[in-house]
Design a protein around this motif. Structure first.
Motif, PDB file in Angstrom:
ATOM      1  N   THR A  11     -30.676 -58.219  62.765  1.00  0.00           N
ATOM      2  CA  THR A  11     -30.998 -56.632  62.598  1.00  0.00           C
ATOM      3  C   THR A  11     -30.018 -55.915  63.331  1.00  0.00           C
ATOM      4  N   ASP A  12     -29.305 -54.995  62.803  1.00  0.00           N
ATOM      5  CA  ASP A  12     -28.383 -54.197  63.159  1.00  0.00           C
ATOM      6  C   ASP A  12     -28.679 -52.566  63.042  1.00  0.00           C
ATOM      7  N   VAL A  13     -29.002 -52.067  64.331  1.00  0.00           N
ATOM      8  CA  VAL A  13     -29.505 -50.802  64.139  1.00  0.00           C
ATOM      9  C   VAL A  13     -28.483 -50.002  64.991  1.00  0.00           C
ATOM     10  N   ASP A  14     -28.122 -48.986  64.282  1.00  0.00           N
ATOM     11  CA  ASP A  14     -26.956 -48.106  64.769  1.00  0.00           C
ATOM     12  C   ASP A  14     -27.406 -46.755  64.926  1.00  0.00           C
ATOM     13  N   GLY A  15     -27.629 -46.627  66.511  1.00  0.00           N
ATOM     14  CA  GLY A  15     -28.310 -45.240  66.907  1.00  0.00           C
ATOM     15  C   GLY A  15     -29.644 -45.449  67.025  1.00  0.00           C
ATOM     16  N   GLY A  16     -30.279 -44.325  67.154  1.00  0.00           N
ATOM     17  CA  GLY A  16     -31.834 -44.087  67.536  1.00  0.00           C
ATOM     18  C   GLY A  16     -32.165 -44.239  68.749  1.00  0.00           C
ATOM     19  N   PRO A  17     -33.402 -44.417  69.161  1.00  0.00           N
ATOM     20  CA  PRO A  17     -34.040 -44.503  70.621  1.00  0.00           C
ATOM     21  C   PRO A  17     -33.991 -45.954  71.045  1.00  0.00           C
ATOM     22  N   VAL A  18     -34.168 -46.241  72.368  1.00  0.00           N
ATOM     23  CA  VAL A  18     -34.306 -47.548  72.859  1.00  0.00           C
ATOM     24  C   VAL A  18     -35.511 -48.088  72.120  1.00  0.00           C
ATOM     25  N   VAL A  19     -35.356 -49.400  71.805  1.00  0.00           N
ATOM     26  CA  VAL A  19     -36.669 -49.941  71.084  1.00  0.00           C
ATOM     27  C   VAL A  19     -37.442 -50.653  72.045  1.00  0.00           C
ATOM     28  N   LEU A  20     -38.827 -50.647  72.288  1.00  0.00           N
ATOM     29  CA  LEU A  20     -39.565 -51.171  73.115  1.00  0.00           C
ATOM     30  C   LEU A  20     -40.115 -52.428  72.662  1.00  0.00           C
ATOM     31  N   LEU A  21     -39.847 -53.488  73.004  1.00  0.00           N
ATOM     32  CA  LEU A  21     -40.624 -54.838  72.297  1.00  0.00           C
ATOM     33  C   LEU A  21     -41.769 -55.754  73.375  1.00  0.00           C
ATOM     34  N   MET A  22     -42.700 -56.033  72.913  1.00  0.00           N
ATOM     35  CA  MET A  22     -43.710 -56.519  73.619  1.00  0.00           C
ATOM     36  C   MET A  22     -43.920 -57.942  73.050  1.00  0.00           C
ATOM     37  N   ASN A  23     -44.266 -58.834  73.977  1.00  0.00           N
ATOM     38  CA  ASN A  23     -44.725 -60.283  73.310  1.00  0.00           C
ATOM     39  C   ASN A  23     -45.350 -61.000  74.389  1.00  0.00           C
ATOM     40  N   ARG A  63     -31.904 -59.442  72.011  1.00  0.00           N
ATOM     41  CA  ARG A  63     -30.343 -59.746  72.195  1.00  0.00           C
ATOM     42  C   ARG A  63     -29.464 -59.040  70.888  1.00  0.00           C
ATOM     43  N   GLN A  64     -30.265 -59.003  69.679  1.00  0.00           N
ATOM     44  CA  GLN A  64     -29.602 -58.317  68.432  1.00  0.00           C
ATOM     45  C   GLN A  64     -29.436 -56.846  68.509  1.00  0.00           C
ATOM     46  N   LEU A  65     -30.609 -56.105  69.129  1.00  0.00           N
ATOM     47  CA  LEU A  65     -30.488 -54.720  69.280  1.00  0.00           C
ATOM     48  C   LEU A  65     -29.533 -54.157  70.456  1.00  0.00           C
ATOM     49  N   ASP A  66     -28.741 -53.136  70.174  1.00  0.00           N
ATOM     50  CA  ASP A  66     -28.157 -52.508  71.154  1.00  0.00           C
ATOM     51  C   ASP A  66     -28.700 -51.922  72.250  1.00  0.00           C
ATOM     52  N   ARG A  67     -29.907 -51.356  71.813  1.00  0.00           N
ATOM     53  CA  ARG A  67     -30.551 -50.474  72.813  1.00  0.00           C
ATOM     54  C   ARG A  67     -32.137 -50.973  72.680  1.00  0.00           C
ATOM     55  N   SER A  68     -32.625 -51.652  73.566  1.00  0.00           N
ATOM     56  CA  SER A  68     -34.058 -52.365  73.664  1.00  0.00           C
ATOM     57  C   SER A  68     -34.452 -52.649  74.895  1.00  0.00           C
ATOM     58  N   PHE A  69     -35.838 -52.742  75.110  1.00  0.00           N
ATOM     59  CA  PHE A  69     -36.216 -53.220  76.319  1.00  0.00           C
ATOM     60  C   PHE A  69     -37.357 -54.068  75.962  1.00  0.00           C
TER      61      PHE A  69
END
Length: 487
Positions: free
Chosen positions: A388-400, A417-423
């Motif tokens: 997954t290659d996301v260029d811009g946008g908000p920080v993505v929140l992941l839950m698992n 790891r794939q996302l530039d902006r995530s938590f």
């Protein structure tokens, strides 16, 4: 990325210029509004015809912040059905947002992919250790796909997650929204990733719950799924050892399961409540894993106990099906999102052994069925695996969850790891679906959507499952004639 994004927005704008959502009370629940949206069958060639996508909306009960789009799991989950059935997110979110959901193209109310029931009933043996042959499987995969195309039409080539993402942006435009907040569950997290990849600046917030990793090659996909099922089952075994109410308490649960698995291999296992119907290896595994979604540990113990007590009578004949009967086949979307290359009987057996090695007790995973049925699927793979290659946008929140039997934590860590902006927020407990597991996960969800704030911690403590957790999570597929769509 810029060129692709511009092209996508241009096509969407053209398709949506005259789009109108005519809302009316849903027949099943007048408190929810239903509508449909016309979208092209093929977004790259919109002149080739259109279909109607089913949409549902529960309007904000208080001061409206915007639209929060719910993306169901599956593939084959019904977002419309979930919303009509009583809501999919919390009252706190429903107060501030119009909660909107869809039935993704090719499923449920949105022109479902249909396949002849008689062809489905002729599925060959999919298990190498019970005599399955890869050549027979490939021939069946192609025959089934062509039969489904005859009933469904050209849509069967365009049910992948990228096509659904383009539908979503057309819906955004029809709703008159500049940006959407998005919640995706399970397989819906793949759609959410594809939407953010194509339309990052149309996303206000994106929460991916129980995360699907679209970057995995065939054998790694299967091995990680098997490991997730095995780890979740081990947690069930530990619970049964300490809980006297477990129907198998005091027994070696692993040995009980293994004995039942071997009976299934020999064709001796029957459904407890339908003793005339054989319970094959893959359905036995899928049913057991399905009980780990909640998790419903008491129900899994009761199921295994009932199987050990049930006799194995001669099966009753299966009623013949006519060619006129048809069955929905949401697994077509999975084939549209994955190019699984297994070239020979030897490779197929090696992949099976990989799964068995990762899941020595459970014996496999329902993912095997999905991969097998896509072996020579004749429809297009519009969205093959990629990072997954996301260029811009908000920080993505992941839950698992740490112990998720369907979307393992290592998948969420990979997407993080794939996302530039995530938590990534890890729930240190069990089951499939995280956001409402505890006060900790709910607080993180509300802070993110309502205030745009990320969690202050990366882990939430486990909460022991209660009877309320025994129902399968929203995205979990119950046993069906064609298993393998349980994300």
């Amino acid at each position: 990325m810029v060129a692709a994004l511009t092209a996508g927005v241009g096509v969407t704008g053209t398709a949506s210029a005259g789009a109108e959502l005519r809302w009316a009370p849903c027949p099943e629940n007048a408190a929810v509004e239903c509508a449909s949206l016309a979208v092209p069958i093929d977004w790259d060639r919109p002149q080739r015809g259109s279909i109607e996508i089913a949409v549902a909306r529960a309007k904000a009960t208080g001061q409206r912040e915007g639209v929060l789009l719910h993306l169901p799991g599956g593939p084959g989950g019904s977002g419309v059905g979930a919303l009509v059935g009583g809501g999919v997110l919390t009252p706190e979110l429903a107060e501030r947002f119009d909660i909107v959901s869809i039935d993704p193209r090719g499923t449920n109310r949105s022109h479902p992919v249909r396949c002849p029931s008689d062809v489905l009933s002729q599925m060959p043996d999919l298990v190498p250790e019970t005599g399955g042959r890869h050549a027979e499987l490939k021939a069946y995969s192609r025959r089934l796909g062509e039969a489904c195309r005859a009933l469904t039409g050209p849509l069967i080539d365009h049910v992948d997650a990228v096509s659904v993402a383009r539908d979503i942006d057309a819906l955004r435009a029809a709703l008159g929204e500049r940006r959407l907040s998005v919640y995706g569950i399970s397989y819906g997290t793949l759609t959410g990733q594809m939407y953010a990849e194509r339309f990052p600046h149309r996303v206000r917030a994106l929460l991916l719950d129980s995360v699907f990793d679209h970057s995995l090659p065939t054998r790694r996909f299967l091995a990680t799924e098997a490991r997730a099922g095995e780890d979740s089952f081990a947690e069930f075994v530990r619970w049964c050892a300490r809980e006297s109410s477990c129907a198998l308490h005091g027994q070696d649960v692993g040995e009980v399961y293994t004995a039942l698995y071997q009976r299934a291999v020999r064709g001796e296992l029957r459904w407890p409540d339908e003793p005339g119907e054989r319970l094959d290896v893959l359905m036995f595994v899928q049913t057991a894993i399905g009980r780990l979604y909640g998790p419903d540990w008491p129900g899994l113990a009761d199921f295994l106990d009932a199987l050990t007590r049930a006799p194995a009578p001669t099966p009753a004949p299966t009623p013949a099906q006519t060619a006129a009967e048809a069955t929905d086949m949401p697994i077509a979307a999975f084939c549209g999102d994955h190019d699984f290359a297994i070239g020979s009987q030897r490779d197929w057996e090696r992949a099976w052994r990989d799964m068995r090695r990762e899941a020595p007790t459970v014996g496999g995973h329902f993912a095997w069925v999905a991969v097998s049925l896509c072996a020579d699927w004749p429809a297009d793979t519009g969205n093959p695996q990629h990072r997954t290659d996301v260029d811009g946008g908000p920080v993505v929140l992941l839950m698992n969850s740490r112990f998720d039997p369907a979307t393992p934590l290592e998948w969420a860590e990979s997407v993080d790891r794939q996302l530039d902006r995530s938590f990534l927020l890890t729930y240190e407990g069990w089951g499939h679906r995280v956001y409402d597991r505890s006060g900790c996960t709910l607080d993180a969800t509300h802070r993110y959507f309502l205030d745009g704030r990320l969690p202050t911690h990366s882990r939430c403590s486990a909460v022991e499952p209660t009877p309320a957790d025994t129902a399968p999570a929203e995205s979990a597929a119950s046993p069906a004639p064609v298993p393998g769509t349980g994300w």
